[in-house]
Design an enzyme around this catalytic site. Structure first.
Site, PDB file in Angstrom:
ATOM      1  N   MET A  30       0.837  -1.197   0.000  1.00  0.00           N
ATOM      2  CA  MET A  30       0.000   0.000   0.000  1.00  0.00           C
ATOM      3  C   MET A  30       0.876   1.253   0.000  1.00  0.00           C
ATOM      4  O   MET A  30       0.391   2.358   0.278  1.00  0.00           O
ATOM      5  CB  MET A  30      -0.940  -0.004   1.207  1.00  0.00           C
ATOM      6  CG  MET A  30      -1.878  -1.219   1.189  1.00  0.00           C
ATOM      7  SD  MET A  30      -3.355  -1.021   2.193  1.00  0.00           S
ATOM      8  CE  MET A  30      -2.655  -0.833   3.815  1.00  0.00           C
ATOM      9  N   GLY A  31       2.165   1.079  -0.287  1.00  0.00           N
ATOM     10  CA  GLY A  31       3.044   2.239  -0.430  1.00  0.00           C
ATOM     11  C   GLY A  31       3.536   2.808   0.879  1.00  0.00           C
ATOM     12  O   GLY A  31       3.452   2.178   1.922  1.00  0.00           O
ATOM     13  N   LEU A  33       6.750   3.401   1.407  1.00  0.00           N
ATOM     14  CA  LEU A  33       7.699   2.294   1.552  1.00  0.00           C
ATOM     15  C   LEU A  33       8.710   2.527   2.664  1.00  0.00           C
ATOM     16  O   LEU A  33       9.173   3.646   2.885  1.00  0.00           O
ATOM     17  CB  LEU A  33       8.444   2.083   0.231  1.00  0.00           C
ATOM     18  CG  LEU A  33       7.560   1.808  -0.992  1.00  0.00           C
ATOM     19  CD1 LEU A  33       8.439   1.628  -2.239  1.00  0.00           C
ATOM     20  CD2 LEU A  33       6.675   0.587  -0.787  1.00  0.00           C
ATOM     21  N   HIS A  37       9.238  -3.171   3.410  1.00  0.00           N
ATOM     22  CA  HIS A  37       8.886  -3.372   1.995  1.00  0.00           C
ATOM     23  C   HIS A  37      10.141  -3.648   1.169  1.00  0.00           C
ATOM     24  O   HIS A  37      10.138  -4.500   0.273  1.00  0.00           O
ATOM     25  CB  HIS A  37       8.208  -2.121   1.423  1.00  0.00           C
ATOM     26  CG  HIS A  37       6.951  -1.719   2.113  1.00  0.00           C
ATOM     27  ND1 HIS A  37       6.852  -0.563   2.852  1.00  0.00           N
ATOM     28  CD2 HIS A  37       5.737  -2.295   2.177  1.00  0.00           C
ATOM     29  CE1 HIS A  37       5.624  -0.437   3.326  1.00  0.00           C
ATOM     30  NE2 HIS A  37       4.929  -1.482   2.940  1.00  0.00           N
ATOM     31  N   GLN A  61     -10.360  -3.112   1.984  1.00  0.00           N
ATOM     32  CA  GLN A  61      -9.883  -3.775   3.202  1.00  0.00           C
ATOM     33  C   GLN A  61      -9.897  -2.866   4.430  1.00  0.00           C
ATOM     34  O   GLN A  61      -9.420  -3.264   5.486  1.00  0.00           O
ATOM     35  CB  GLN A  61      -8.492  -4.374   2.975  1.00  0.00           C
ATOM     36  CG  GLN A  61      -7.381  -3.369   2.810  1.00  0.00           C
ATOM     37  CD  GLN A  61      -6.107  -4.028   2.305  1.00  0.00           C
ATOM     38  OE1 GLN A  61      -6.052  -4.549   1.187  1.00  0.00           O
ATOM     39  NE2 GLN A  61      -5.078  -4.031   3.134  1.00  0.00           N
ATOM     40  N   ASP A 150       2.539  -9.253   8.914  1.00  0.00           N
ATOM     41  CA  ASP A 150       1.107  -9.506   8.782  1.00  0.00           C
ATOM     42  C   ASP A 150       0.915 -11.016   8.674  1.00  0.00           C
ATOM     43  O   ASP A 150       0.568 -11.540   7.610  1.00  0.00           O
ATOM     44  CB  ASP A 150       0.567  -8.770   7.554  1.00  0.00           C
ATOM     45  CG  ASP A 150       0.803  -7.275   7.668  1.00  0.00           C
ATOM     46  OD1 ASP A 150       0.052  -6.618   8.388  1.00  0.00           O
ATOM     47  OD2 ASP A 150       1.777  -6.761   7.072  1.00  0.00           O
ATOM     48  N   VAL A 176      11.059  -6.863   9.543  1.00  0.00           N
ATOM     49  CA  VAL A 176      12.153  -5.891   9.702  1.00  0.00           C
ATOM     50  C   VAL A 176      11.748  -4.908  10.803  1.00  0.00           C
ATOM     51  O   VAL A 176      10.608  -4.436  10.824  1.00  0.00           O
ATOM     52  CB  VAL A 176      12.413  -5.143   8.381  1.00  0.00           C
ATOM     53  CG1 VAL A 176      13.496  -4.086   8.565  1.00  0.00           C
ATOM     54  CG2 VAL A 176      12.806  -6.126   7.288  1.00  0.00           C
ATOM     55  N   SER A 185       6.542  -0.055  10.138  1.00  0.00           N
ATOM     56  CA  SER A 185       5.194   0.017   9.575  1.00  0.00           C
ATOM     57  C   SER A 185       4.999   1.407   8.982  1.00  0.00           C
ATOM     58  O   SER A 185       5.495   2.398   9.534  1.00  0.00           O
ATOM     59  CB  SER A 185       4.166  -0.215  10.681  1.00  0.00           C
ATOM     60  OG  SER A 185       2.884   0.194  10.250  1.00  0.00           O
TER      61      SER A 185
HETATM   62  P1  AMP Z   1       1.558  -2.876   3.428  1.00  0.00           P
HETATM   63  O1  AMP Z   1       2.054  -1.814   2.527  1.00  0.00           O
HETATM   64  O2  AMP Z   1       1.485  -2.483   4.859  1.00  0.00           O
HETATM   65  O3  AMP Z   1       0.295  -3.535   2.918  1.00  0.00           O
HETATM   66  O4  AMP Z   1       2.656  -4.008   3.395  1.00  0.00           O
HETATM   67  C1  AMP Z   1       3.046  -4.597   2.181  1.00  0.00           C
HETATM   68  C2  AMP Z   1       3.858  -5.824   2.484  1.00  0.00           C
HETATM   69  O5  AMP Z   1       5.007  -5.465   3.247  1.00  0.00           O
HETATM   70  C3  AMP Z   1       3.071  -6.854   3.315  1.00  0.00           C
HETATM   71  O6  AMP Z   1       3.376  -8.153   2.832  1.00  0.00           O
HETATM   72  C4  AMP Z   1       3.621  -6.637   4.686  1.00  0.00           C
HETATM   73  O7  AMP Z   1       3.547  -7.782   5.513  1.00  0.00           O
HETATM   74  C5  AMP Z   1       5.062  -6.286   4.384  1.00  0.00           C
HETATM   75  N1  AMP Z   1       5.644  -5.592   5.527  1.00  0.00           N
HETATM   76  C6  AMP Z   1       5.170  -4.478   6.146  1.00  0.00           C
HETATM   77  N2  AMP Z   1       5.942  -4.153   7.196  1.00  0.00           N
HETATM   78  C7  AMP Z   1       6.926  -5.076   7.251  1.00  0.00           C
HETATM   79  C8  AMP Z   1       8.037  -5.293   8.118  1.00  0.00           C
HETATM   80  N3  AMP Z   1       8.290  -4.490   9.140  1.00  0.00           N
HETATM   81  N4  AMP Z   1       8.856  -6.348   7.859  1.00  0.00           N
HETATM   82  C9  AMP Z   1       8.597  -7.177   6.813  1.00  0.00           C
HETATM   83  N5  AMP Z   1       7.568  -7.026   5.965  1.00  0.00           N
HETATM   84  C10 AMP Z   1       6.733  -6.004   6.181  1.00  0.00           C
END
Ligand code: AMP
Length: 282
Positions: A30-31, A33, A37, A61, A150, A176, A185
């Site tokens: 969802m960007g 980054l 990511h 969602q 997640d 991470v 996050s």
């Molecule tokens: P999102 O943009 O929050 O939907 O995340 C996109 C992808 O990045 C998802 O598969 C998340 O699980 C992954 N992601 C987000 N935060 C982390 C993190 N701290 N470590 C590893 N993967 C992550």
């Protein structure tokens, strides 16, 4: 790197690439980054001929009282980061491009959703599954990369890929963290400074629970109580859930054995944070 806003163009491009025998690693996001990511992108880069990154804040969602409107966005920064990580195609559709008409078909996830985030975010994983089914048809990846941050999403995506026979390999990637342990996050930027300080207790409480487990504790309730006690005494966060379940089935367990997840969600002033450890005892 090419930025592609149109579904048809993205589909035509991957069909062309796949006809040339290229493997495609796909990282849906969802960007906004961050390093989390980027670790998915790096892994996709290592394991595939081409990397497709998608950035799409999926309204389906988000619940009516959730943070769709305030979810952080910064496309120019994301574009530069994606380019420097060697992304080949950045799929960046608008909401109208992804959902041009009211949908006549959406997915409903039947299992693994009545616990953890699924319980407090009704419909969330239906929205996730629906957008991923669309993205898998659009990008047609060889492998798709998801963060264990997640962990329930990984479990749901595993069910989606298996049950609907998507010819996609699911690759889960480790969490991470910031230097103090807070899971990275996109939402962390919306934490108030005091909440940001207190938020370290999430990771700290999971570490403490693991330590007690390593010392021989096998009762899930003891670990849950310990985490609850730490979070309430060291933060003003409001606990949404602390659960310990088998993984990836996400069923209750009475004793710590096999593979399981300890997961939690805590509301701070502006942000709800999640974290988890996936552990194994054999
Ligand atoms: P999102 O943009 O929050 O939907 O995340 C996109 C992808 O990045 C998802 O598969 C998340 O699980 C992954 N992601 C987000 N935060 C982390 C993190 N701290 N470590 C590893 N993967 C992550």
């Amino acid at each position: 790197m090419r930025v592609i806003p149109a579904v048809k163009e993205m589909q035509a491009e991957v069909l062309n690439q796949k006809a040339q025998g290229k493997s495609i690693g796909f990282v849906p996001t969802m960007g906004f980054l961050h390093e989390g990511h980027l670790s998915l992108i790096k892994k996709a880069r290592e394991e595939n001929d081409l990397v497709v990154l998608s950035i799409f804040v999926n309204p389906l969602q988000f619940g009516p009282n959730e943070d769709f409107a305030t979810y952080p966005r910064d496309f120019e920064r994301d574009r530069a980061l994606a380019e420097s990580e060697g992304v080949d195609f950045l799929f960046y559709p608008s909401v109208e491009e992804m959902y041009p008409n009211p949908s006549s078909v959406t997915l409903v996830v039947q299992k693994r959703t009545d616990v953890l985030c699924g319980k407090s975010r009704p419909g969330h994983f239906d929205g996730v599954a629906t957008v991923l089914a669309k993205l898998f048809q659009i990008v047609q990846p060889t492998r798709a990369y998801f963060g264990k941050k997640d962990a329930q999403q990984v479990a749901v995506v595993e069910g989606l890929i298996t049950d609907l026979n998507f010819p996609v390999e699911l690759v889960p990637v480790d969490i991470v963290r910031e230097a103090d342990g807070l899971a990275k996050s996109s939402r962390n930027v919306n934490l108030l400074p005091e909440d940001r300080k207190q938020a370290v207790v999430l990771h700290k409480s999971l570490q403490q629970a693991k330590k007690v487990m390593d010392e021989g504790e096998r009762n899930p309730s003891t670990l849950i109580s310990l985490i609850k006690e730490m979070i309430t005494s060291e933060s003003s966060g409001r606990i949404d859930y602390i659960e310990l379940l088998s993984y990836p089935q996400l069923l209750p367990i009475e004793r710590l054995e096999g593979k399981f997840i300890i997961a939690l969600a805590v509301h701070f002033t502006n942000v709800r944070l999640i974290d988890n450890f996936i552990l194994e005892i054999n």
